[in-house]
Design a protein around this motif. Structure first.
Motif, short mmCIF file in Angstrom:
data_model
loop_
_atom_site.label_atom_id
_atom_site.label_comp_id
_atom_site.label_asym_id
_atom_site.label_seq_id
_atom_site.Cartn_x
_atom_site.Cartn_y
_atom_site.Cartn_z
N VAL A 168 5.50 6.30 1.12
CA VAL A 168 6.66 6.43 0.24
C VAL A 168 6.26 6.30 -1.23
CG1 VAL A 168 8.40 5.76 1.92
CG2 VAL A 168 7.20 3.99 0.64
N GLY A 169 5.10 6.82 -1.58
CA GLY A 169 4.76 7.03 -2.98
C GLY A 169 4.07 5.90 -3.70
N SER A 170 4.53 4.67 -3.53
CA SER A 170 3.91 3.53 -4.21
C SER A 170 4.36 2.25 -3.51
CB SER A 170 4.28 3.49 -5.69
OG SER A 170 5.63 3.13 -5.87
N ASN B 217 0.81 -1.22 0.00
CA ASN B 217 0.00 0.00 0.00
C ASN B 217 0.84 1.27 0.00
OD1 ASN B 217 0.97 0.15 2.60
ND2 ASN B 217 -1.02 -0.08 3.61
N GLY B 218 2.16 1.12 -0.12
CA GLY B 218 3.03 2.27 -0.25
C GLY B 218 3.51 2.86 1.06
N ILE C 65 13.54 11.07 -7.69
CA ILE C 65 12.51 10.61 -8.62
C ILE C 65 13.14 9.77 -9.73
CG2 ILE C 65 10.75 11.35 -10.27
CD1 ILE C 65 10.36 13.85 -8.59
N SER C 66 12.47 8.69 -10.12
CA SER C 66 12.96 7.82 -11.19
C SER C 66 11.79 7.33 -12.02
CB SER C 66 13.73 6.63 -10.60
OG SER C 66 14.07 5.71 -11.61
N ASN D 101 10.84 2.41 -3.83
CA ASN D 101 9.51 1.89 -4.12
C ASN D 101 9.50 1.25 -5.51
OD1 ASN D 101 9.27 3.98 -6.02
ND2 ASN D 101 7.99 5.26 -4.70
N ALA D 102 8.34 0.70 -5.89
CA ALA D 102 8.27 -0.05 -7.15
C ALA D 102 8.52 0.84 -8.37
CB ALA D 102 6.91 -0.74 -7.27
#
Length: 545
Positions: free
Chosen positions: A216-218, A197-198, A258-259, A236-237
Motif C-alpha cells: 500500500v505504497g508506504s 514496510n508498507g 493520492i495525497s 498510509n503515512a
C-alpha cells in the motif's frame, strides 16, 4: 496582614463508583497579628460557595480546586489552596501505558504497559493475570467475539491469545514494525494490519496463517476500518487512501486517493459509510465511498494545527478531533464547519471518547482529563502528574485512561440515561478510537457473527425465536430469505430505541444465523426486527444478567 489556615489536599485514589463524597473544610487557625479577621470566603473551582467559618461540600470524582480567602479589618487579605482528587481506582503497572484500553462487555479490560506486559483486569482495577509479549506495544489489543485477544508489537510480530491466556498459534512475523491496532473481520474470520514496510497483512484468525497481503505504497501507522457494506479503508503515512472490496475475491486494492498530507492516526466511519481522517497538515477530511467507484473527498476543514487523534462521531454526525496545539474541535459532519473549539493547556495526543449522553472526554500531555457536554461546558476535570498516554475508553458511566508513568486511572462520571420515551439520545456512530470498546476498527461489532447455515433456499421469509431465551450474554437468531436483497436486522430496547444494527447489507438466498452478544447492555426486554423489501417481522427476547 492576615494568615489563613493552611489547607491540606485530599486524595482518594480508590473511591469506587461513588459519584460524590462530603468533605468539610474549616478556617479555624486563620489569624491576624494586628487586628481581626473581617471575612472568610470559600471558593470551589474559582466560584464562591460560602462565607462561613467552615463548609461541607459534595465533591465529585476528578479534581476539584478549593481556595480559602481571609480578609482582615484593615483590608489586608491572603489565601490558601488545596485540591480534592477522587478516582474510581488508580492502579500501577510495570511500564508506560501508550496503548488504548480494550474492554470485553462490562467486566474485563486489557491494559497494555509498554516494555512490560498485557494486563487482564476487571473493571475495578484488579489484575486477573497478564500476558507476556516481546517488544514495545504501541497500539491497543483487539478482541474477537469468542474473547480471543490479538496484539501487535514493534518487534515485527503479531500475537494471538485465548480468553484463558494461552497462545493460539506461533508468533506471526509481520515483516515490519506495527504501531496499529489489528482490525478484526468477523464475517471472514480474518485479521488486517498494516506495518512499517508498507504492506497490509491479512491473517486467518483461527490458524495464524497468511490469507493474503497487499503493498500500500508506504508505511502504515494507523489502523484499517471496515464499513457496513464491506469496504476496508486504509491510510498510509503519506496520507494516501487505499480501498479494498471485501466482498470480492480479488485480494488487491480496488482504488486509492493520492495525497500530499501525511496521516498518522486511524480513520472513523459514520453510519452512512463516509470516512473521516485527520492529517499532520492540520486538516480534517470527509471522504465518501460510492459503490463500485473511487472514493471522493467531500470537504476538507483546515483546523490550523496537526490532528493528533483519531476522529470520533456522535449520533448527530458531528466529528471531534484533538490537535497538537491543545484544542479539541467539534466539526459539523455535513458541512465541515467548526461548531466550537475548546482550548486545553497542552497537546492532545489521545483520541477522545463519547458517551451516549453526549459528553466528550479527552486527555492531554499535561495530565489533564476533561469532560465536556455538547456545548463545551466543563462537566468535570481531573489532573494527573503524568501525561495521558492512550486513547480514552468510556463504558457504563466510567472513563478509563492510562498514563506515561504506568498508571491506569478510572473516573466515574455517573451520567445515567434519562427517563421517558424518546428522552435518551441515540448512541454515537463512532464513539471511541477504533469504533467500539473492543478496538476492532469495524462498523461490524466483532461480538456479532453472521453465518449461512443452510444452502437450501427457503420458500418464504421467516424469523425464528432466538435461542437461548432468556440469554446471558449471547443469543442466536435464525432467519431465512428466499431471494437476494438487502437485509436489515436491528435490535431495539423496551422503549423502541434502536440500540444495535447487526446487519444492513445485501444477502443471497439462504438460511442464516446471527449471533448477538449483549455483554455491554443492561438486563431487560429487547426486540429484534428483520426488514427486507418484501418482509418485516419483530420478535421479543429477554436479557438476564
Amino acid at each position: 496582614r492576615p494568615t489563613p489556615k493552611v489547607l491540606t489536599s485530599v486524595f482518594n485514589p480508590n473511591a469506587a463508583r461513588v459519584l460524590t463524597q462530603n468533605y468539610t473544610f474549616t478556617s479555624t487557625g486563620s489569624s491576624d497579628p494586628d487586628g481581626t479577621i473581617d471575612s472568610v470566603q470559600w471558593f470551589i473551582n474559582y466560584n464562591k460557595v460560602s462565607s462561613d467559618t467552615s463548609f461541607t461540600y459534595a465533591f465529585p470524582q476528578g479534581t476539584t480546586f478549593v481556595k480559602l480567602l481571609v480578609i482582615d479589618n484593615d483590608g489586608g487579605r491572603d489565601s490558601s489552596t488545596a485540591r480534592v482528587t477522587r478516582t474510581t481506582f488508580r492502579r500501577y503497572l510495570g511500564g508506560p501505558v501508550y496503548a488504548g484500553l480494550s474492554l470485553i462487555g462490562d467486566s474485563v479490560m486489557y491494559a497494555i504497559a509498554s516494555n512490560d506486559k498485557v494486563y487482564r483486569m476487571d473493571v475495578n482495577g484488579n489484575i486477573l493475570y497478564n500476558l507476556s509479549v516481546s517488544g514495545n506495544i504501541l497500539s491497543s489489543s483487539s478482541i474477537s467475539g469468542d474473547t480471543s485477544v490479538f496484539i501487535a508489537s514493534d518487534n515485527n510480530n503479531l500475537y494471538g491469545f485465548s480468553r484463558y491466556g494461552s497462545q493460539l498459534w506461533p508468533v506471526y512475523a509481520l515483516g515490519g514494525q506495527a504501531t496499529a491496532t489489528p482490525t478484526l473481520d468477523s464475517a471472514t474470520n480474518r485479521i488486517y494490519i498494516g506495518v512499517s514496510n508498507g504492506f497490509l497483512q491479512v491473517i486467518n484468525r483461527t490458524t495464524g496463517q497468511t490469507a493474503w497481503s497487499s503493498f500500500v505504497g508506504s508505511a502504515v501507522q494507523g489502523s484499517a476500518v471496515i464499513t457496513l457494506d464491506r469496504k476496508l479503508v486504509l491510510f498510509n503515512a503519506k496520507g494516501e487512501l487505499y480501498g479494498f472490496n471485501l466482498n470480492s475475491t480479488n485480494t488487491g486494492y480496488t482504488w486509492f486517493i493520492i495525497s500530499s498530507d501525511s496521516v498518522k492516526t486511524s480513520p472513523a466511519i459514520d453510519n452512512s459509510g463516509n470516512v473521516y481522517v485527520g492529517t499532520r497538515g492540520g486538516k480534517l477530511k470527509k471522504i465518501t465511498l460510492p459503490t463500485g467507484q473511487q472514493g471522493n473527498v467531500v470537504w476538507e476543514a483546515n483546523l490550523g494545527s496537526p490532528v493528533n487523534t483519531s476522529p470520533v462521531i456522535d449520533a448527530a454526525g458531528n466529528v471531534y478531533v484533538g490537535l497538537q496545539d491543545g484544542k479539541l474541535v467539534k466539526v459539523n459532519g455535513n458541512t465541515g464547519a467548526t461548531i466550537w473549539t475548546f482550548s486545553s493547556s497542552a497537546s492532545i495526543n489521545t483520541s477522545p471518547s463519547l458517551s451516549r449522553t453526549n459528553r466528550v472526554y479527552f486527555g492531554n500531555t499535561s495530565g489533564e482529563i476533561i469532560a465536556l457536554d455538547s456545548n463545551k461546558n466543563v462537566a468535570w476535570y481531573y489532573k494527573d502528574s503524568a501525561s495521558i498516554g492512550n486513547a480514552l475508553l468510556y463504558n457504563q458511566g466510567t472513563v478509563y485512561a492510562g498514563t506515561t508513568t504506568g498508571r491506569v486511572v478510572a473516573i466515574y462520571d455517573g451520567t445515567p440515561m434519562l427517563d421517558g420515551p424518546g428522552s435518551n439520545p441515540a448512541p454515537p456512530m463512532w464513539g471511541t478510537y477504533q469504533g467500539n470498546n473492543r478496538r476492532t476498527g469495524s462498523m461490524y461489532d466483532v461480538s456479532i457473527g453472521i453465518t449461512k447455515i443452510e444452502t437450501e433456499i427457503p420458500k418464504e421469509y421467516f424469523v425464528g425465536n432466538n435461542y437461548p431465551n432468556p440469554f446471558n450474554p449471547t443469543t442466536r437468531i435464525k432467519y431465512g430469505i428466499p431471494k437476494e436483497g438487502n437485509v436489515k436486522l436491528v435490535i431495539y430496547d423496551m422503549l423502541g430505541r434502536e440500540v444495535k444494527t447487526i446487519i444492513n447489507e445485501s444477502q443471497k438466498p439462504g438460511v442464516y444465523e446471527a449471533t448477538f452478544d449483549a455483554s455491554s447492555f443492561p438486563s431487560g426486554v429487547y426486540f429484534y426486527r428483520i426488514v427486507t423489501n418484501d418482509f418485516v417481522q419483530t420478535r421479543r427476547m429477554v436479557l438476564i444478567k
